[in-house]
Design an enzyme around this catalytic site. Structure first.
Site, PDB file in Angstrom:
ATOM      1  N   ASP A 195       0.870  -1.173   0.000  1.00 10.92           N
ATOM      2  CA  ASP A 195       0.000   0.000   0.000  1.00 10.92           C
ATOM      3  C   ASP A 195       0.913   1.231   0.000  1.00 10.92           C
ATOM      4  O   ASP A 195       1.920   1.266   0.728  1.00 10.92           O
ATOM      5  CB  ASP A 195      -0.859   0.044   1.273  1.00 10.92           C
ATOM      6  CG  ASP A 195      -2.122  -0.816   1.164  1.00 10.92           C
ATOM      7  OD1 ASP A 195      -2.206  -1.645   0.232  1.00 10.92           O
ATOM      8  OD2 ASP A 195      -3.023  -0.649   2.016  1.00 10.92           O
ATOM      9  N   HIS A 244       0.084   0.836   7.392  1.00 13.70           N
ATOM     10  CA  HIS A 244       0.316   2.240   7.036  1.00 13.70           C
ATOM     11  C   HIS A 244       1.161   2.964   8.077  1.00 13.70           C
ATOM     12  O   HIS A 244       0.830   2.990   9.254  1.00 13.70           O
ATOM     13  CB  HIS A 244      -0.992   2.995   6.778  1.00 13.70           C
ATOM     14  CG  HIS A 244      -1.800   2.317   5.723  1.00 13.70           C
ATOM     15  ND1 HIS A 244      -3.106   2.610   5.488  1.00 13.70           N
ATOM     16  CD2 HIS A 244      -1.463   1.357   4.811  1.00 13.70           C
ATOM     17  CE1 HIS A 244      -3.560   1.854   4.494  1.00 13.70           C
ATOM     18  NE2 HIS A 244      -2.578   1.085   4.068  1.00 13.70           N
ATOM     19  N   ASP A 246       1.590   6.126   8.387  1.00 10.97           N
ATOM     20  CA  ASP A 246       1.271   7.535   8.628  1.00 10.97           C
ATOM     21  C   ASP A 246       0.405   7.824   9.858  1.00 10.97           C
ATOM     22  O   ASP A 246      -0.048   8.955  10.053  1.00 10.97           O
ATOM     23  CB  ASP A 246       0.696   8.197   7.366  1.00 10.97           C
ATOM     24  CG  ASP A 246      -0.540   7.505   6.826  1.00 10.97           C
ATOM     25  OD1 ASP A 246      -0.941   6.466   7.379  1.00 10.97           O
ATOM     26  OD2 ASP A 246      -1.104   8.006   5.830  1.00 10.97           O
ATOM     27  N   CYS A 350      -3.941  10.566   5.016  1.00  9.35           N
ATOM     28  CA  CYS A 350      -4.565   9.489   4.223  1.00  9.35           C
ATOM     29  C   CYS A 350      -5.465  10.038   3.112  1.00  9.35           C
ATOM     30  O   CYS A 350      -5.464   9.520   2.000  1.00  9.35           O
ATOM     31  CB  CYS A 350      -5.457   8.629   5.101  1.00  9.35           C
ATOM     32  SG  CYS A 350      -4.676   7.910   6.532  1.00  9.35           S
TER      33      CYS A 350
END
Ligand code: DAV
Length: 366
Positions: A195, A244, A246, A350
């Site tokens: 991703d 992810h 972030d 995001c």
């Protein structure tokens, strides 16, 4: 003909950005990779189908707040073209009863210099999500003669891409943490899967989270594809659902990173930052004890901020602790009400994908 696409990191002055859309968003049916991400006690387990219209409208309103905040600062905003996501899909290798959404763009598009690459996601329901961005990619291609329009090798996502019976209803949080610590994730290594939101870009260096959505083969693939860049794998053993980077390890400007206090990097992975005198500080506690309804992500979307330039950052309006910390760290904080967009896949970082930031490819870790 103008230069439209350029971005090497998450902090240089932002000039153009893609902001997602919630239209037609679906809670996807269970499939080999997704059940891992949904906590056992989540109200979303076993549920799938179109998201309630009122929540879609409210999510879109939040994204409009973000659009307005960045446009007010002179940033050009582009939007994807949503598909009818509640359609069954098939390839020669798999069928799935539905797609998902075009939120959040950060998971799908990776901008490195003058190239935007569509990712190789491990969720079958996200296999065709890139199509929502193709009209923009064509526009950039027509208008910017240097733009590289790229699609990463498409994973086949056959049953061989996943460990079978990896997920078990009875697995405890402790057992999940042991798996994270052992780097034992639901995906196998038969092909690169990743991703885009697992990739943190810092000029010459890419820090890539190895977790439920990105495997080691992807890192090997990145290193060969970008021989002039340095690829670093990162693991965060404190995270029972590692997806992810972030909401875990977030740079604000050269030399400064906020780190989720529950998710410190694995042994040895901070050395490069320490050796280059970077400050890695624990992020403030989230203002909320629970994510909003029908949300996959954790309360740590509090730190999922959008840096507009090395001294300006957008933080979600209700995340008062994070705002206060940013202020103390010398950032000007712009609050934007976005919490009701969280259920669609994430926070401020995001919900966006970089198109243009000033600046070039610097070496921050010489
Ligand atoms: O903490 O649930 C969310 C990351 C979304 N891009 C978390 C990670």
């Amino acid at each position: 003909m103008a230069k439209i696409v350029n971005s090497w990191n998450d902090w240089d002055p932002l000039k153009r950005v893609i902001v997602g859309r919630c239209d037609n968003s679906v809670i996807p049916p269970e499939e080999p990779a997704t059940s891992e991400k949904v906590p056992v006690d989540s109200e979303m387990r076993g549920m799938w189908g179109l998201r309630p219209l009122a929540t879609v409208e409210r999510g879109n309103e939040c994204l409009e707040n973000l659009v307005k905040a960045v446009e007010d600062r002179g940033v050009v905003v582009d939007r994807p073209t949503p598909l009818q996501w509640n359609q069954a899909i098939g390839t020669p290798d798999f069928r799935n009863d539905s797609m998902m959404t075009c939120m959040p763009p950060r998971d799908i598009l990776l901008t490195i210099g003058n190239e935007i690459m569509a990712s190789a996601n491990s969720f079958r329901c996200r296999y065709f999500e890139y199509l929502a961005y193709w009209p923009l990619m064509k526009q950039y291609f027509d208008e910017d003669p240097e733009f590289l329009w790229t699609q990463a090798p498409r994973p086949r996502l056959t049953d061989a891409s996943y460990k079978h019976n990896y997920y078990d209803e009875k697995i405890t949080l402790e057992e999940r943490l042991v798996r994270t610590a052992n780097k034992d994730f639901v995906t196998t290594e038969v092909e690169p899967m990743w991703d885009a939101a697992d990739v943190m870009r810092m000029g010459k260096d890419l820090f890539i989270q190895h977790g439920l959505t990105t495997n080691r083969t992807a890192m090997e693939w990145f290193q060969r594809y970008y021989p002039e860049l340095r690829v670093h794998a990162m693991n965060f053993p404190g995270d029972p659902y590692p997806i992810h980077i972030d909401a875990t390890f977030v740079p604000l400007r050269p030399g400064l990173i906020i780190n989720n206090p529950n998710r410190h990097p694995a042994e040895g992975q901070l050395a490069i930052f320490e050796a280059n005198d970077w400050q890695v500080v624990d992020a403030a506690q989230p203002a909320h004890t629970e994510p909003p309804a029908l949300c996959y992500s954790s309360v740590w979307l509090s730190m999922n901020c959008l840096v507009l330039d090395p001294s300006t950052v957008i933080v979600e309006a209700s995340e008062v602790n994070q705002q206060e910390q940013m202020d103390k760290l010398g950032m000007n904080v712009i609050p934007v009400d976005l919490r009701d967009a969280y259920p669609f896949g994430g926070g401020l970082h995001c919900s966006t994908a970089d198109v243009y930031r000033e600046g070039g490819c610097e070496d921050y870790f010489p």
